[in-house]
Design a protein around this motif. Structure first.
Motif, PDB file in Angstrom:
ATOM      1  N   THR A  43      13.255 -79.442 -25.833  1.00 28.79           N
ATOM      2  CA  THR A  43      14.618 -78.902 -25.821  1.00 28.79           C
ATOM      3  C   THR A  43      14.505 -77.569 -24.825  1.00 28.79           C
ATOM      4  N   HIS A  44      13.411 -76.864 -24.790  1.00 27.58           N
ATOM      5  CA  HIS A  44      13.277 -75.756 -23.872  1.00 27.58           C
ATOM      6  C   HIS A  44      13.174 -76.380 -22.379  1.00 27.58           C
ATOM      7  N   LEU A  45      12.235 -77.364 -22.229  1.00 21.43           N
ATOM      8  CA  LEU A  45      12.161 -77.978 -21.027  1.00 21.43           C
ATOM      9  C   LEU A  45      13.504 -78.494 -20.528  1.00 21.43           C
ATOM     10  N   PHE A  46      14.258 -79.076 -21.453  1.00 23.26           N
ATOM     11  CA  PHE A  46      15.528 -79.588 -21.050  1.00 23.26           C
ATOM     12  C   PHE A  46      16.394 -78.529 -20.397  1.00 23.26           C
ATOM     13  N   LYS A  47      16.383 -77.208 -21.138  1.00 24.11           N
ATOM     14  CA  LYS A  47      17.433 -76.400 -20.978  1.00 24.11           C
ATOM     15  C   LYS A  47      16.952 -75.853 -19.317  1.00 24.11           C
ATOM     16  N   GLN A 100      17.967 -88.361 -17.652  1.00 23.93           N
ATOM     17  CA  GLN A 100      18.251 -89.092 -18.912  1.00 23.93           C
ATOM     18  C   GLN A 100      17.414 -88.330 -19.927  1.00 23.93           C
ATOM     19  N   TRP A 101      17.855 -88.228 -21.112  1.00 15.11           N
ATOM     20  CA  TRP A 101      17.129 -87.450 -22.432  1.00 15.11           C
ATOM     21  C   TRP A 101      17.138 -88.498 -23.570  1.00 15.11           C
ATOM     22  N   TYR A 102      15.808 -88.968 -23.933  1.00 14.48           N
ATOM     23  CA  TYR A 102      15.498 -90.036 -24.771  1.00 14.48           C
ATOM     24  C   TYR A 102      15.304 -89.418 -26.099  1.00 14.48           C
ATOM     25  N   ASN A 103      15.528 -89.866 -27.105  1.00 10.22           N
ATOM     26  CA  ASN A 103      15.121 -89.663 -28.522  1.00 10.22           C
ATOM     27  C   ASN A 103      15.135 -90.876 -29.481  1.00 10.22           C
ATOM     28  N   ARG A 104      14.369 -91.081 -30.281  1.00  9.16           N
ATOM     29  CA  ARG A 104      14.439 -92.344 -31.227  1.00  9.16           C
ATOM     30  C   ARG A 104      15.823 -92.335 -31.940  1.00  9.16           C
ATOM     31  N   ASN A 105      16.261 -90.861 -32.141  1.00  6.35           N
ATOM     32  CA  ASN A 105      17.245 -90.636 -33.170  1.00  6.35           C
ATOM     33  C   ASN A 105      18.062 -89.646 -32.156  1.00  6.35           C
ATOM     34  N   LEU A 106      19.488 -89.967 -31.965  1.00  9.68           N
ATOM     35  CA  LEU A 106      20.192 -89.054 -31.097  1.00  9.68           C
ATOM     36  C   LEU A 106      20.821 -88.114 -31.319  1.00  9.68           C
ATOM     37  N   LYS A 107      20.766 -87.816 -32.944  1.00  9.09           N
ATOM     38  CA  LYS A 107      21.533 -86.648 -33.379  1.00  9.09           C
ATOM     39  C   LYS A 107      21.088 -85.469 -32.730  1.00  9.09           C
ATOM     40  N   PRO A 108      19.869 -84.824 -32.909  1.00  9.35           N
ATOM     41  CA  PRO A 108      19.598 -83.621 -32.172  1.00  9.35           C
ATOM     42  C   PRO A 108      19.744 -83.537 -30.568  1.00  9.35           C
ATOM     43  N   LEU A 109      19.993 -84.582 -30.129  1.00  8.77           N
ATOM     44  CA  LEU A 109      20.606 -84.707 -28.683  1.00  8.77           C
ATOM     45  C   LEU A 109      22.309 -84.563 -28.339  1.00  8.77           C
ATOM     46  N   GLN A 110      22.751 -84.730 -29.441  1.00  5.94           N
ATOM     47  CA  GLN A 110      24.379 -84.786 -29.374  1.00  5.94           C
ATOM     48  C   GLN A 110      25.018 -83.570 -28.879  1.00  5.94           C
ATOM     49  N   PRO A 111      24.349 -82.181 -29.024  1.00  3.84           N
ATOM     50  CA  PRO A 111      24.930 -80.885 -28.535  1.00  3.84           C
ATOM     51  C   PRO A 111      24.953 -80.871 -26.907  1.00  3.84           C
ATOM     52  N   PHE A 112      24.006 -81.817 -26.488  1.00  2.00           N
ATOM     53  CA  PHE A 112      23.853 -81.988 -24.969  1.00  2.00           C
ATOM     54  C   PHE A 112      24.445 -82.911 -24.252  1.00  2.00           C
ATOM     55  N   LYS A 113      25.213 -83.822 -24.911  1.00  4.32           N
ATOM     56  CA  LYS A 113      25.512 -84.957 -24.237  1.00  4.32           C
ATOM     57  C   LYS A 113      26.699 -84.664 -23.079  1.00  4.32           C
ATOM     58  N   VAL A 123      23.954 -84.117 -20.100  1.00  4.48           N
ATOM     59  CA  VAL A 123      22.832 -85.355 -19.688  1.00  4.48           C
ATOM     60  C   VAL A 123      23.388 -86.451 -20.206  1.00  4.48           C
ATOM     61  N   GLU A 124      22.870 -87.627 -19.750  1.00  3.72           N
ATOM     62  CA  GLU A 124      23.011 -88.892 -20.131  1.00  3.72           C
ATOM     63  C   GLU A 124      21.821 -89.020 -21.442  1.00  3.72           C
ATOM     64  N   ILE A 125      22.224 -89.291 -22.597  1.00  5.97           N
ATOM     65  CA  ILE A 125      21.409 -89.351 -23.704  1.00  5.97           C
ATOM     66  C   ILE A 125      21.226 -90.715 -24.190  1.00  5.97           C
ATOM     67  N   THR A 126      19.995 -91.078 -24.610  1.00  7.87           N
ATOM     68  CA  THR A 126      19.740 -92.456 -25.110  1.00  7.87           C
ATOM     69  C   THR A 126      18.670 -92.530 -26.401  1.00  7.87           C
ATOM     70  N   LYS A 127      18.893 -93.819 -26.991  1.00  9.67           N
ATOM     71  CA  LYS A 127      17.968 -93.876 -27.953  1.00  9.67           C
ATOM     72  C   LYS A 127      17.270 -95.182 -27.892  1.00  9.67           C
ATOM     73  N   ASP A 128      17.455 -95.741 -26.645  1.00  5.73           N
ATOM     74  CA  ASP A 128      17.207 -97.151 -26.181  1.00  5.73           C
ATOM     75  C   ASP A 128      16.168 -97.195 -25.228  1.00  5.73           C
ATOM     76  N   LEU A 129      14.958 -97.521 -25.588  1.00  6.42           N
ATOM     77  CA  LEU A 129      13.795 -97.271 -24.317  1.00  6.42           C
ATOM     78  C   LEU A 129      14.128 -98.515 -23.215  1.00  6.42           C
ATOM     79  N   SER A 130      14.916 -99.428 -23.651  1.00  4.24           N
ATOM     80  CA  SER A 130      14.972-100.769 -22.826  1.00  4.24           C
ATOM     81  C   SER A 130      16.203-100.065 -21.675  1.00  4.24           C
ATOM     82  N   GLN A 131      16.851 -99.119 -22.102  1.00  5.09           N
ATOM     83  CA  GLN A 131      17.934 -98.448 -20.924  1.00  5.09           C
ATOM     84  C   GLN A 131      17.414 -97.581 -19.977  1.00  5.09           C
ATOM     85  N   LEU A 132      16.068 -97.263 -20.207  1.00  4.66           N
ATOM     86  CA  LEU A 132      15.471 -96.139 -19.251  1.00  4.66           C
ATOM     87  C   LEU A 132      15.770 -96.561 -17.956  1.00  4.66           C
TER      88      LEU A 132
END
Lengths: 254, 254
Positions: B14-18, B30-43, B46-55
């Motif tokens: 999170t600090h690095l993203f900011k 892109q910002w990947y996490n297996r669970n999107l919830k903690p990334l939602q505030p930043f959507k 940045v493009e957020i994803t939980k799908d590695l195949s979409q990297l």
């Protein structure tokens, strides 16, 4: 105007003299030391003496000598019923001769002779025998920009003990960090921002809440790797004991 | 312009993203996490994803997940021969899948989720498999105002270990200071200026030269008094062991 006489010529005495000498409403009537040499650089700013029989009048006499010398010097003072304080964290108020109005003015800070000190960052712990002496000591401390805290003997002892943990022992942990980095030819400066941030963090979090790391997480893999990579037995012992302490504090099973 | 993709949603991520998001010449693809919830505030940023195949493509993929999850995630990345780094102090570079151009970007600092961090105070230790990747990582670090240091595996391990001493263990000494003062109803704030000064002193003196106190002086009376006044056995053990360590360093007879 508050008049003081300083007795002693160590780090604390010298820093106090400089601060008092610069303060608007404090006058240093005399500076005593049994040996005049360390006082010579200041002889144009203040009357210096090595003769206790020549001691003048002042509102406060401040004994800033080594712990073991306080008691004897206080008995030798040709004074009666005057406010006499020492500056030690660990010496009892009752080591001062009972012919004086006794007190302690303990600056809770680490003093280096050659580093200029900002007295704003030096809290003074005041302990007194007669309540009536509190205000003048508080005014003295406030005149050099410092905060004062009224403490009893037990509280001063606790602060002195706690200071050993957060200053001497912490500095020894820095020393060990220095040894570990040096042994692999790594620049110790890389650790300095972390050292500063660790100290600054407790402005916003208690040390309890600020804790992180492998001991708190009980990250056994890292703990084992760290222990295995320490060269010195005493560093291993410290690693194990501090880990145990963190885990006791944070309720991990040992 | 340097393009990056961040993987993970913890404090470091999170600090690095900011910081990257605010830097002029870095774009977070892109910002990947297996669970999107903690990334939602930043959507919206940045493009957020939980799908590695979409990297997507990026110059640098930064894996900032827990130590144990690094290896598996790096294998799952649908990439080949791209620059992939992790941010851990203690995990080997070789835990990253060998299909990648591997590296480590280890920020040597303590991160709290809710405290804003000035990256000027975060040195980055860079470890790389291919020399050619050093410059882009150095440029990335420099773009957020941080210093970088090139280290090898052994040096990074030494820094991580030293960091435990100067951060986790030091913070535990603060905690013990807090316990000691609290037990006598003394304000822990009185110790904070000393804590800061202890950390600042090593800017001008080595920890070796900065040491003071009863252990270094071998002041047996004070050492005995302190030991006698500690309530908890583990505090006594720490007092004895740190005293022994200081006396070994400073060549006192034990």
């Amino acid at each position: 105007m508050i008049s003081v006489i300083i007795l002693g010529a160590g780090n604390v005495a010298t820093h106090l003299f400089k601060a008092f000498n610069n303060a608007g409403n404090i006058v240093v009537n005399q500076w005593y030391n049994r040996n005049l040499k360390p006082l010579q650089p200041f002889k144009n700013d203040v009357e210096i003496t090595k003769d206790l029989s020549q001691l003048k009048n002042a509102d406060i006499y401040i004994i800033a000598v080594s712990d073991d010398a306080i008691s004897k010097l206080s008995s030798q003072l040709p004074l009666e019923n005057r406010l006499v304080v020492h500056t030690s964290g660990s010496v009892s108020l009752h080591k001062l001769d009972k012919k004086h109005q006794r007190g302690v003015l303990y600056p809770l800070q680490t003093f280096s002779k050659n580093t200029d000190l900002n007295f704003k960052n030096v809290p003074f712990c005041i302990e007194i025998e007669h309540k009536s002496n509190f205000n003048i000591l508080k005014a003295l401390v406030s005149s050099i920009g410092s905060k004062s805290y009224k403490v009893n003997s037990e509280q001063r002892a606790a602060l002195h003990l706690a200071a050993v943990f957060v200053n001497n022992f912490t500095n020894q942990l820095y020393r060990i960090g220095h040894e570990i980095t040096e042994s692999k030819s790594v620049d110790f400066n890389i650790l300095k921002p972390l050292i500063k941030e660790t100290a600054n963090k407790i402005d916003t979090l208690t040390p309890y809440l600020a804790q992180t790391g492998p001991a708190k997480r009980n990250d056994k893999k890292t703990l084992k790797k760290h222990l295995g990579s320490l060269d010195k037995d005493i560093h291993k012992d410290i690693y194990e004991l501090m880990t145990k302490s963190i885990q006791q504090t944070h309720g991990k099973k040992l």
